[in-house]
Design an enzyme around this catalytic site. Structure first.
Site: not given
Ligand code: PLP
Length: 356
Positions: A99, A166, A190
């Site tokens: 990511w 993030d 999540k």
């Molecule tokens: C799942 C995830 C993403 C991607 O998220 P989307 O909403 O599917 O674009 C980005 N960063 C992390 C840390 C993730 O766990």
């Protein structure tokens, strides 16, 4: 049979949050209409957004001078939205996994990107240490929880330049010092809500400093000025997020969640460390509380598939590891009860005893 939901995302939500959502799908607040068929401009929906923003601020103790907005596009859209809004000459990134790498790739389209440190050579099994943040970059980007590898940054670093995080997979799992960050963003699926809504927490004074034209929809200011209502927001996921935030508040907030998350993670990591058959993949000092990754030791590798079948037959869901790590991953988000962790451990012990 009771299912134990270890899905990595979309993932487990509190049962009562799901039931309340189901009620609103049939009849939203006794209006005789479904939440699916009301206007986001309707008088009933603005209070939903307002309360969700207020609960974000309250639960995360967000200081004055920050905005909270809800967008579509997932965390992946933030990978380009951050540079659109902050990148002038140069940006710095900590490379802790796929990511983080995807976020870097987007930033590279805007100019020079400094990789401050990386654990790519070790398949991202740890959070690099001993690096310094360049003071001449426009911002520094980190991924606090690396969902795929099960590593996590559990402290709020000091950064001499605006720090962007993030937090897709660990938001609301522990108290954070928001004042250390310029931007915190994440996909909600999540640890907060169903898929479809992205949250962004922004310190207002970091905006308005780049010289480029920012496309309207990718400009944070657009959504701040319009209270997340510039275009149609993801109405249902925002409503479920609100219900989950209320649930969090009623259950002691993020401090209580952290306590429970530490308990669950310790229980499972201890079982892994005391097992003859299983071994954790992340280095101990970098271990995530949210995503716990483990494999079978080399001499038992041939049993991995059989264990997966066995665990599935006992109600375990979503424990297959990501293909880039292999083995198993137990995602232990806020809503996962400790009983599910215990059930997984019982499964591991029973399987191990049957083979050794
Ligand atoms: C799942 C995830 C993403 C991607 O998220 P989307 O909403 O599917 O674009 C980005 N960063 C992390 C840390 C993730 O766990």
């Amino acid at each position: 049979m009771k299912k134990h939901n270890f899905n990595a995302g979309p993932s487990i939500l509190p049962r009562e949050v799901i039931e309340e959502t189901a009620k609103a799908v049939l009849d939203f607040q006794g209006e005789g209409l479904s939440i699916l068929e009301i206007s986001h401009r309707a008088k009933y929906f603005q209070p939903v957004v307002d309360e969700a923003v207020a609960l974000f601020k309250e639960l995360l103790n967000i200081p004055e001078g920050y905005s909270v907005i809800f967008l579509g596009g997932g965390a992946s859209t933030q990978f380009c939205m951050v540079p659109f809004n902050l990148f002038e000459k140069k940006a710095a990134y900590l490379n802790t996994g796929v990511w983080a790498k995807k976020a870097m790739k987007e930033a590279k389209g805007f100019g020079e990107v400094v990789e401050v440190a990386s654990s790519a050579d070790a398949n991202y099994t740890f959070i690099p240490k001993g690096w310094t943040i360049p003071t001449d970059a426009d911002y520094f980007h980190i991924t606090t929880n690396n969902t795929i590898y099960g590593t996590e940054i559990l402290e709020d670093f000091d950064s001499p330049i605006p720090m962007v995080a993030d937090m897709s997979s660990d938001i609301f799992s522990r108290p954070i010092d928001v004042s250390k960050y310029a931007i915190i963003y994440g996909g909600a699926q999540k640890n907060l809500a169903p898929a479809g809504v992205t949250f962004v927490i922004i310190r207002n004074d970091v905006l308005g400093k780049v010289s480029r034209y920012i496309p309207t929809m990718l400009n944070y200011q657009t959504h701040i000025d319009n209270g997340s209502m510039f275009n149609t927001p993801p109405v249902l996921p925002i409503y479920t997020a609100l219900l989950n935030l209320r649930y969090l508040k009623a259950h002691g907030g993020v401090a209580a969640m952290e306590k429970k998350n530490i308990e669950k993670a310790n229980l499972l990591y201890n079982a892994i460390d005391n097992s003859k058959m299983f071994v954790g993949t992340a280095q101990k000092e970098s271990r995530s509380r949210m995503n716990i990754c483990f494999v079978m030791k080399d001499e038992y590798k041939q049993y991995e598939e059989e264990f997966l079948k066995f665990a599935t037959s006992k109600g375990m869901v979503g424990i297959k590891g990501h293909r880039s790590v292999g083995g198993f991953r137990a995602s232990c988000y806020n809503a996962l009860p400790i009983e599910s962790v215990q059930a997984l451990i019982d499964c591991m012990k029973e399987f191990e005893a049957s083979k050794l």
